[in-house]
Write an enzyme that holds these catalytic residues in place. Structure first.
Site, mmCIF file in Angstrom:
data_model
loop_
_atom_site.group_PDB
_atom_site.id
_atom_site.type_symbol
_atom_site.label_atom_id
_atom_site.label_comp_id
_atom_site.label_asym_id
_atom_site.label_seq_id
_atom_site.Cartn_x
_atom_site.Cartn_y
_atom_site.Cartn_z
ATOM 1 C CD GLU A 101 0.092 1.420 -0.403
ATOM 2 O OE1 GLU A 101 -1.144 1.489 -0.574
ATOM 3 O OE2 GLU A 101 0.783 0.513 -0.878
ATOM 4 C CG ASP A 156 4.075 -0.889 -1.255
ATOM 5 O OD1 ASP A 156 3.186 -0.800 -2.118
ATOM 6 O OD2 ASP A 156 4.984 -1.737 -1.317
ATOM 7 C CE LYS A 212 2.593 -4.004 -2.823
ATOM 8 N NZ LYS A 212 3.044 -3.019 -3.834
ATOM 9 C CB SER A 245 -5.234 -0.977 -6.268
ATOM 10 O OG SER A 245 -4.389 0.097 -6.594
ATOM 11 C CE LYS A 278 -2.941 0.738 -3.421
ATOM 12 N NZ LYS A 278 -1.968 -0.224 -2.863
ATOM 13 N N GLY A 332 -0.703 -5.928 -3.198
ATOM 14 C CA GLY A 332 -0.765 -6.720 -4.426
ATOM 15 C C GLY A 332 0.195 -6.189 -5.472
ATOM 16 C CG ASP A 347 0.079 3.206 -3.205
ATOM 17 O OD1 ASP A 347 0.167 2.018 -3.565
ATOM 18 O OD2 ASP A 347 1.080 3.889 -2.879
ATOM 19 C CE LYS A 385 -1.470 1.992 -7.191
ATOM 20 N NZ LYS A 385 -0.347 1.654 -6.310
HETATM 21 C C1 LIG Z 1 -2.323 -3.097 -6.592
HETATM 22 C C2 LIG Z 1 -1.288 -2.045 -6.462
HETATM 23 O O1 LIG Z 1 -1.577 -0.892 -6.411
HETATM 24 N N1 LIG Z 1 -0.009 -2.488 -6.396
HETATM 25 C C3 LIG Z 1 1.201 -1.723 -6.194
HETATM 26 C C4 LIG Z 1 1.517 -0.872 -7.402
HETATM 27 C C5 LIG Z 1 1.788 -1.742 -8.596
HETATM 28 C C6 LIG Z 1 2.644 -2.819 -8.528
HETATM 29 C C7 LIG Z 1 2.912 -3.580 -9.631
HETATM 30 C C8 LIG Z 1 2.335 -3.270 -10.848
HETATM 31 C C9 LIG Z 1 2.577 -4.021 -12.009
HETATM 32 C C10 LIG Z 1 1.969 -3.687 -13.182
HETATM 33 C C11 LIG Z 1 1.125 -2.602 -13.225
HETATM 34 C C12 LIG Z 1 0.879 -1.856 -12.091
HETATM 35 C C13 LIG Z 1 1.475 -2.175 -10.892
HETATM 36 C C14 LIG Z 1 1.202 -1.435 -9.763
HETATM 37 C C15 LIG Z 1 1.182 -0.882 -4.929
HETATM 38 O O2 LIG Z 1 0.481 -1.180 -3.978
HETATM 39 O O3 LIG Z 1 1.993 0.052 -4.883
HETATM 40 MG MG LIG Z 2 1.713 0.610 -2.766
#
Ligand SMILES: CC(=O)N[C@@H](Cc1ccc2ccccc2c1)C(=O)O
Ligand SMILES: [Mg+2]
Length: 367
Positions: free
Chosen positions: A213, A238, A262, A135, A161, A290, A188, A163
């Site tokens: 996402e 998600d 998750k 990510s 992926k 994650g 995402d 953001k």
């Molecule tokens: C890997 C990924 O994108 N995870 C989450 C977003 C997420 C989740 C928990 C977090 C905690 C601290 C900092 C950033 C964070 C981002 C998601 O899929 O939406």
């Molecule tokens: Mg997500």
């Protein structure tokens, strides 16, 4: 088993680089870790909440409070404790799925260590390693984004992926496509868009993405169903998928055609497997999301990601994607894959010196 004590630790670990999403920028991870002590073995569970309720309504102080004052007592009272009684014991208490997941996972880890069974074997894993995606956060400029993508591809990650958020979506995706061609690519939004953005999101159809996402609010299943009819790119959920029941409803309503599972978000690995089973029954592919877990939560996620329905690479990145020093032996990326720990339970243990160095609070609750 009989619960004898629960040790609550809060640890703080810096991130190797700031991680920016549509809901904020993080510079470090603050984690609530649980160690349960039973008459047969000890077990570890990692709560995936953050210090503030920005990803979901849960946050670390609330998770600790609800564990201390409402959740640990009933579990400690169970005469014959096993992981599959924890959810039933905690059902009277609404929500707090991340707190419940940490406790159930720690009990499951202890149970499996006591019987010498790996979590992968217990869940039904069919692989010894899993392909890993990564990510990539929102960056200050397109050149910085392209450098980050190039670095992750060079390390061997098999899927990127990105953001996104309003103002950082079509241009970054176009830039990555122009520079890196047809690599496996998805985005995402972490709920940052609304129906009024549909035409903008439809522009992403030009880039052959694997999925988009969670574009809309986690409660807006009908909005996602409407968007799915307007777009060619598959919609993945998600934040909306908080249980197997929610997954079944989302799929039936046409709100998603891919699911990010998750365990921390849904109350634990047993519910996560139920979601896997529901999605498999509907022919819906799933992948393991994650939450920037330490090596403890990461180990458990890898076992889940090895189940047969996890047909898309997940966010099970190597430890060094987030941490210079993990609290366990680091999970490493080798040829685009990460090994599923094979030992009893989650198959890893915290490194005591590292764990103590990052511990900012600890407290033992005697059952
Ligand atoms: C890997 C990924 O994108 N995870 C989450 C977003 C997420 C989740 C928990 C977090 C905690 C601290 C900092 C950033 C964070 C981002 C998601 O899929 O939406
Ligand atoms: Mg997500």
């Amino acid at each position: 088993m009989k619960l004898e004590a629960v040790e609550l630790r809060t640890i703080r670990i810096p991130l190797v680089a700031p991680f920016r999403t549509s809901f904020g920028t993080e510079y470090g991870k603050e984690v609530l870790l649980l160690e349960v002590v039973t008459d047969e073995a000890r077990g570890w569970g990692e709560c995936v909440a953050d210090p503030a309720p920005l990803y979901s309504s849960e946050y670390n102080a609330a998770a600790e409070h609800v564990l201390r004052h409402h959740l640990i007592g009933p579990v400690a009272a169970a005469p014959d404790l096993r992981a599959d009684v924890v959810a039933r014991t905690l059902a009277p208490f609404k929500g707090h799925r991340m707190a419940k997941a940490a406790l159930e996972t720690a009990v499951l880890d202890a149970e499996l260590r006591a019987t010498g069974t790996s979590l992968g074997r217990y869940l039904g894993a069919v692989h010894d390693s899993v392909p890993s995606g990564v990510s990539v956060g929102i960056m200050d400029s397109l050149p910085e984004l392209l450098d980050a993508v190039e670095s992750n591809l060079a390390q061997g990650y098999v899927r990127i992926k990105l953001k996104i958020e309003p103002g950082w979506d079509v241009e970054p995706v176009r830039a990555v496509r122009e520079r890196f061609g047809d690599i496996p690519l998805q985005v995402d939004a972490n709920t940052a868009y609304a129906a009024a953005d549909t035409r903008r999101l439809a522009e992403l159809d030009a880039f052959d993405l694997l999925l988009i996402e969670q574009p809309f609010d986690e409660e807006d299943l009908l909005g996602h169903a409407r968007l799915a009819r307007a777009l060619r790119t598959p919609i993945c959920l998600d934040e909306s998928i908080t249980s197997a029941r929610a997954a079944a409803a989302a799929i039936t309503l046409g709100a998603c055609s891919v699911v990010n599972i998750k365990p921390g978000r849904v109350g634990g690995y047993l519910e996560a497997r139920r979601i896997h089973d529901v999605c498999a029954a509907h022919g819906v592919p799933v992948w393991c999301g994650g939450m920037l877990e330490t090596g403890i939560g990461r180990a458990a996620n890898l076992a889940l990601a090895a189940l047969p329905g996890f047909s898309l690479p997940g966010d099970t990145s190597a430890s060094d994607r987030y941490f210079a020093t993990d609290i366990t032996v680091p999970h490493r990326l080798q040829d685009g894959r990460v090994q599923v720990p094979a030992g009893p339970g989650i198959g890893v243990d915290p490194l005591p010196d590292v764990l103590d160095a990052v511990t900012v609070a600890r407290d033992t609750i005697i059952a």
